[in-house]
Design a protein around this motif. Structure first.
Motif, PDB file in Angstrom:
ATOM      1  N   ALA A 132       0.845  -1.204   0.000  1.00  0.00           N
ATOM      2  CA  ALA A 132       0.000   0.000   0.000  1.00  0.00           C
ATOM      3  C   ALA A 132       0.874   1.245   0.000  1.00  0.00           C
ATOM      4  CB  ALA A 132      -0.935  -0.014   1.206  1.00  0.00           C
ATOM      5  N   GLY A 133       2.096   1.128  -0.527  1.00  0.00           N
ATOM      6  CA  GLY A 133       2.999   2.281  -0.616  1.00  0.00           C
ATOM      7  C   GLY A 133       2.756   3.056  -1.905  1.00  0.00           C
ATOM      8  N   GLY A 134       3.772   3.805  -2.330  1.00  0.00           N
ATOM      9  CA  GLY A 134       3.611   4.700  -3.478  1.00  0.00           C
ATOM     10  C   GLY A 134       3.237   3.962  -4.757  1.00  0.00           C
ATOM     11  N   ALA A 135       3.924   2.856  -5.054  1.00  0.00           N
ATOM     12  CA  ALA A 135       3.640   2.126  -6.289  1.00  0.00           C
ATOM     13  C   ALA A 135       2.231   1.538  -6.237  1.00  0.00           C
ATOM     14  CB  ALA A 135       4.679   1.015  -6.496  1.00  0.00           C
ATOM     15  N   ASN A 155      -1.828  -5.641   3.052  1.00  0.00           N
ATOM     16  CA  ASN A 155      -0.657  -4.888   3.526  1.00  0.00           C
ATOM     17  C   ASN A 155      -0.358  -5.184   4.974  1.00  0.00           C
ATOM     18  OD1 ASN A 155       1.356  -3.029   2.555  1.00  0.00           O
ATOM     19  ND2 ASN A 155       0.643  -1.610   4.116  1.00  0.00           N
ATOM     20  N   ARG A 156       0.938  -5.069   5.308  1.00  0.00           N
ATOM     21  CA  ARG A 156       1.442  -5.352   6.645  1.00  0.00           C
ATOM     22  C   ARG A 156       0.929  -4.286   7.616  1.00  0.00           C
ATOM     23  NH1 ARG A 156       7.855  -5.448   6.613  1.00  0.00           N
ATOM     24  NH2 ARG A 156       7.343  -3.317   6.045  1.00  0.00           N
ATOM     25  N   SER A 157       1.177  -3.020   7.321  1.00  0.00           N
ATOM     26  CA  SER A 157       0.739  -1.990   8.272  1.00  0.00           C
ATOM     27  C   SER A 157      -0.637  -1.464   7.875  1.00  0.00           C
ATOM     28  CB  SER A 157       1.743  -0.843   8.354  1.00  0.00           C
ATOM     29  OG  SER A 157       2.260  -0.567   7.106  1.00  0.00           O
ATOM     30  N   SER A 160      -1.427   2.596   6.185  1.00  0.00           N
ATOM     31  CA  SER A 160      -1.318   2.964   4.768  1.00  0.00           C
ATOM     32  C   SER A 160      -2.384   2.249   3.941  1.00  0.00           C
ATOM     33  CB  SER A 160       0.083   2.679   4.234  1.00  0.00           C
ATOM     34  OG  SER A 160       0.539   1.428   4.664  1.00  0.00           O
ATOM     35  N   THR A 198       5.013  -4.444  -3.459  1.00  0.00           N
ATOM     36  CA  THR A 198       5.929  -4.222  -2.329  1.00  0.00           C
ATOM     37  C   THR A 198       7.358  -4.215  -2.875  1.00  0.00           C
ATOM     38  OG1 THR A 198       6.455  -6.534  -1.833  1.00  0.00           O
ATOM     39  CG2 THR A 198       4.398  -5.666  -0.909  1.00  0.00           C
ATOM     40  N   SER A 199       8.306  -3.972  -1.985  1.00  0.00           N
ATOM     41  CA  SER A 199       9.706  -4.037  -2.413  1.00  0.00           C
ATOM     42  C   SER A 199      10.309  -5.420  -2.165  1.00  0.00           C
ATOM     43  CB  SER A 199      10.511  -2.944  -1.704  1.00  0.00           C
ATOM     44  OG  SER A 199      10.105  -2.843  -0.367  1.00  0.00           O
ATOM     45  N   VAL A 226       6.177  -5.384  -9.587  1.00  0.00           N
ATOM     46  CA  VAL A 226       6.695  -4.045  -9.895  1.00  0.00           C
ATOM     47  C   VAL A 226       8.218  -4.004  -9.838  1.00  0.00           C
ATOM     48  CG1 VAL A 226       4.647  -2.837  -9.060  1.00  0.00           C
ATOM     49  CG2 VAL A 226       6.563  -3.209  -7.507  1.00  0.00           C
ATOM     50  N   ILE A 227       8.820  -5.054  -9.263  1.00  0.00           N
ATOM     51  CA  ILE A 227      10.276  -5.040  -9.073  1.00  0.00           C
ATOM     52  C   ILE A 227      10.965  -5.024 -10.444  1.00  0.00           C
ATOM     53  CG2 ILE A 227      12.241  -6.391  -8.205  1.00  0.00           C
ATOM     54  CD1 ILE A 227      10.443  -5.324  -5.961  1.00  0.00           C
ATOM     55  N   GLY A 249       8.451  -6.033 -13.798  1.00  0.00           N
ATOM     56  CA  GLY A 249       8.497  -4.606 -13.467  1.00  0.00           C
ATOM     57  C   GLY A 249       9.152  -3.757 -14.541  1.00  0.00           C
ATOM     58  N   LEU A 253       8.181   0.137 -15.827  1.00  0.00           N
ATOM     59  CA  LEU A 253       9.244   1.152 -15.837  1.00  0.00           C
ATOM     60  C   LEU A 253       9.390   1.771 -17.224  1.00  0.00           C
ATOM     61  CD1 LEU A 253      11.474   2.488 -14.165  1.00  0.00           C
ATOM     62  CD2 LEU A 253      12.973   0.574 -14.735  1.00  0.00           C
TER      63      LEU A 253
HETATM   64  P1  NDP Z   1       7.063   2.289  -0.469  1.00  0.00           P
HETATM   65  O1  NDP Z   1       8.163   2.358   0.533  1.00  0.00           O
HETATM   66  O2  NDP Z   1       6.157   3.453  -0.634  1.00  0.00           O
HETATM   67  O3  NDP Z   1       6.116   1.012  -0.152  1.00  0.00           O
HETATM   68  C1  NDP Z   1       6.684  -0.242   0.098  1.00  0.00           C
HETATM   69  C2  NDP Z   1       5.556  -1.252   0.315  1.00  0.00           C
HETATM   70  O4  NDP Z   1       6.139  -2.539   0.453  1.00  0.00           O
HETATM   71  C3  NDP Z   1       4.736  -0.993   1.564  1.00  0.00           C
HETATM   72  O5  NDP Z   1       3.401  -1.346   1.338  1.00  0.00           O
HETATM   73  C4  NDP Z   1       5.379  -1.962   2.568  1.00  0.00           C
HETATM   74  O6  NDP Z   1       4.490  -2.381   3.587  1.00  0.00           O
HETATM   75  C5  NDP Z   1       5.681  -3.130   1.680  1.00  0.00           C
HETATM   76  N1  NDP Z   1       6.726  -4.004   2.202  1.00  0.00           N
HETATM   77  C6  NDP Z   1       8.061  -3.782   2.177  1.00  0.00           C
HETATM   78  N2  NDP Z   1       8.715  -4.823   2.743  1.00  0.00           N
HETATM   79  C7  NDP Z   1       7.755  -5.717   3.136  1.00  0.00           C
HETATM   80  C8  NDP Z   1       7.794  -6.986   3.788  1.00  0.00           C
HETATM   81  N3  NDP Z   1       8.941  -7.546   4.152  1.00  0.00           N
HETATM   82  N4  NDP Z   1       6.617  -7.616   4.019  1.00  0.00           N
HETATM   83  C9  NDP Z   1       5.439  -7.056   3.650  1.00  0.00           C
HETATM   84  N5  NDP Z   1       5.346  -5.834   3.040  1.00  0.00           N
HETATM   85  C10 NDP Z   1       6.482  -5.183   2.786  1.00  0.00           C
HETATM   86  O7  NDP Z   1       7.780   1.933  -1.841  1.00  0.00           O
HETATM   87  P2  NDP Z   1       7.213   2.132  -3.338  1.00  0.00           P
HETATM   88  O8  NDP Z   1       5.789   1.757  -3.340  1.00  0.00           O
HETATM   89  O9  NDP Z   1       7.613   3.436  -3.860  1.00  0.00           O
HETATM   90  O10 NDP Z   1       8.069   1.034  -4.110  1.00  0.00           O
HETATM   91  C11 NDP Z   1       7.794  -0.341  -3.951  1.00  0.00           C
HETATM   92  C12 NDP Z   1       8.544  -1.095  -5.018  1.00  0.00           C
HETATM   93  O11 NDP Z   1       8.040  -0.695  -6.298  1.00  0.00           O
HETATM   94  C13 NDP Z   1      10.055  -0.804  -5.043  1.00  0.00           C
HETATM   95  O12 NDP Z   1      10.726  -2.026  -5.122  1.00  0.00           O
HETATM   96  C14 NDP Z   1      10.257  -0.006  -6.322  1.00  0.00           C
HETATM   97  O13 NDP Z   1      11.486  -0.321  -6.932  1.00  0.00           O
HETATM   98  C15 NDP Z   1       9.115  -0.504  -7.192  1.00  0.00           C
HETATM   99  N6  NDP Z   1       8.679   0.464  -8.184  1.00  0.00           N
HETATM  100  C16 NDP Z   1       8.719   0.059  -9.491  1.00  0.00           C
HETATM  101  C17 NDP Z   1       8.326   0.921 -10.476  1.00  0.00           C
HETATM  102  C18 NDP Z   1       8.395   0.465 -11.884  1.00  0.00           C
HETATM  103  O14 NDP Z   1       8.235   1.294 -12.791  1.00  0.00           O
HETATM  104  N7  NDP Z   1       8.619  -0.826 -12.142  1.00  0.00           N
HETATM  105  C19 NDP Z   1       7.843   2.285 -10.194  1.00  0.00           C
HETATM  106  C20 NDP Z   1       7.803   2.590  -8.778  1.00  0.00           C
HETATM  107  C21 NDP Z   1       8.220   1.699  -7.827  1.00  0.00           C
HETATM  108  P3  NDP Z   1       4.314  -1.536   4.948  1.00  0.00           P
HETATM  109  O15 NDP Z   1       3.359  -0.430   4.620  1.00  0.00           O
HETATM  110  O16 NDP Z   1       3.758  -2.506   5.894  1.00  0.00           O
HETATM  111  O17 NDP Z   1       5.671  -1.048   5.330  1.00  0.00           O
END
Ligand code: NDP
Length: 287
Positions: A132-135, A155-157, A160, A198-199, A226-227, A249, A253
């Motif tokens: 539930a982060g930016g992507a 989502n974990r938290s 968001s 997620t990442s 998305v990776i 991903g 991109l």
């Molecule tokens: P954010 O930091 O905004 O969000 C990260 C998300 O991943 C959160 O929801 C987080 O959960 C979750 N997360 C991370 N680690 C874990 C874990 N161990 N277990 C469960 N959930 C986890 O990052 P972005 O959204 O900006 O980026 C996420 C990924 O997207 C990155 O790897 C980035 O490289 C990729 N990306 C790819 C793009 C593309 O064009 N292909 C464009 C933009 C991003 P929590 O809220 O619980 O912390």
């Protein structure tokens, strides 16, 4: 007297860190293909310098710039206006300089939508989004605006996830469901598309796989990651082995880059040239 110009049009990415961001290779391949006398610069900007950096791009006549972590939300007060996608998502990854007026847009979700639409119509689908982060925000909002029927956020938290659910519910007709992610989850049988936003799996943790029951992935589902690095994540590999259509991903991109360059230049870059440039980078990167 020299007959060629030594002055380039400038674009680039503002972020921290930016050293490993490969967008430059993809963009400069497109510039060469289009015959553009442009450069794409990776510029590391500390959070407290962001306003000065944005004003600097305007002073130097940059055509625009990408924003990456940690500036996608923080950049908004320094811009003149936002396009509807950036307003809906609440984050900016692409800024266009229209004769000194800086306009923020968000092309991440549109880039994803472009990739998905090539393999599955979006209207009426049920989507499970991990993260539930930016992507995730960009993807969820664009899918919901494009007609996805139901979005399940895992989502974990909770905070968001609740924020994103509110955004979807208040701005789109899609149904939303929240699933807390404390242990491995089962993907519902009726799911059409699963997205890891997620990442988990990003280099150097490239052997990690999101905790889902892989047996619940069915061949009729499209599984997306998305990776971008590595392009073939363990999730993509395992889903492909189970007969699912897969999207990596790199497609997202590349497509967000195609949209961004079109906004900056008015031209139509060739996605295959940009994808090849990225594949060359990752083929030669340490794995
Ligand atoms: P954010 O930091 O905004 O969000 C990260 C998300 O991943 C959160 O929801 C987080 O959960 C979750 N997360 C991370 N680690 C874990 C874990 N161990 N277990 C469960 N959930 C986890 O990052 P972005 O959204 O900006 O980026 C996420 C990924 O997207 C990155 O790897 C980035 O490289 C990729 N990306 C790819 C793009 C593309 O064009 N292909 C464009 C933009 C991003 P929590 O809220 O619980 O912390």
């Amino acid at each position: 007297m020299p007959t060629r110009s030594f002055q380039h049009e400038l674009v680039g990415v503002l972020g921290m860190p930016v050293a490993e961001n490969p967008t430059q290779a993809m963009m400069e391949a497109a510039f060469a293909d289009l015959g553009l006398h442009w450069r794409y610069l990776n510029v590391e900007v500390k959070p407290h310098d962001l306003g000065d950096a944005v004003r600097g791009t305007r002073a130097m006549g940059w055509r625009g710039f990408n924003c990456t972590m940690p500036h996608k939300v923080a950049v908004i007060p320094f811009l003149d206006r936002l396009n509807p996608a950036a307003t809906a998502i609440g984050a900016v990854n692409c800024v266009i300089n229209h004769d000194g007026v800086l306009v923020g847009d968000n092309t991440d979700g549109k880039g994803f939508l472009e990739s998905l639409s090539a393999v599955r119509p979006v209207v009426g689908i049920e989507v499970v989004i991990l993260g539930a982060g930016g992507a995730a925000r960009a993807i969820a909002i664009e899918l919901a605006l494009a007609g996805a029927r139901r979005v399940t956020l895992v989502n974990r938290s909770p905070r968001s996830a609740h924020e994103l659910a509110y955004l979807i519910q208040s701005q789109t007709p899609a149904q939303v469901e929240l699933v807390p992610w404390s242990s491995s989850i089962t993907v519902p049988e009726s799911t059409d598309v699963v997205v890891n936003a997620t990442s988990i799996g990003l280099y150097p943790n490239h052997d990690q796989i999101p905790p889902i029951d892989l047996d619940s992935l069915k061949p009729r589902m499209v599984v997306c990651d998305v990776i971008p690095n590595p392009p073939r994540t363990p999730l993509i590999e395992r889903a492909g082995q189970r007969g699912c259509a897969v999207l990596d991903g790199l497609g997202m991109l590349v497509n967000q880059g195609v949209i961004g360059l079109a906004l900056w230049s008015g031209l139509s870059p060739r996605p295959q040239i940009m994808r090849q440039a990225l594949e060359d980078v990752f083929t030669h990167a340490p794995a």
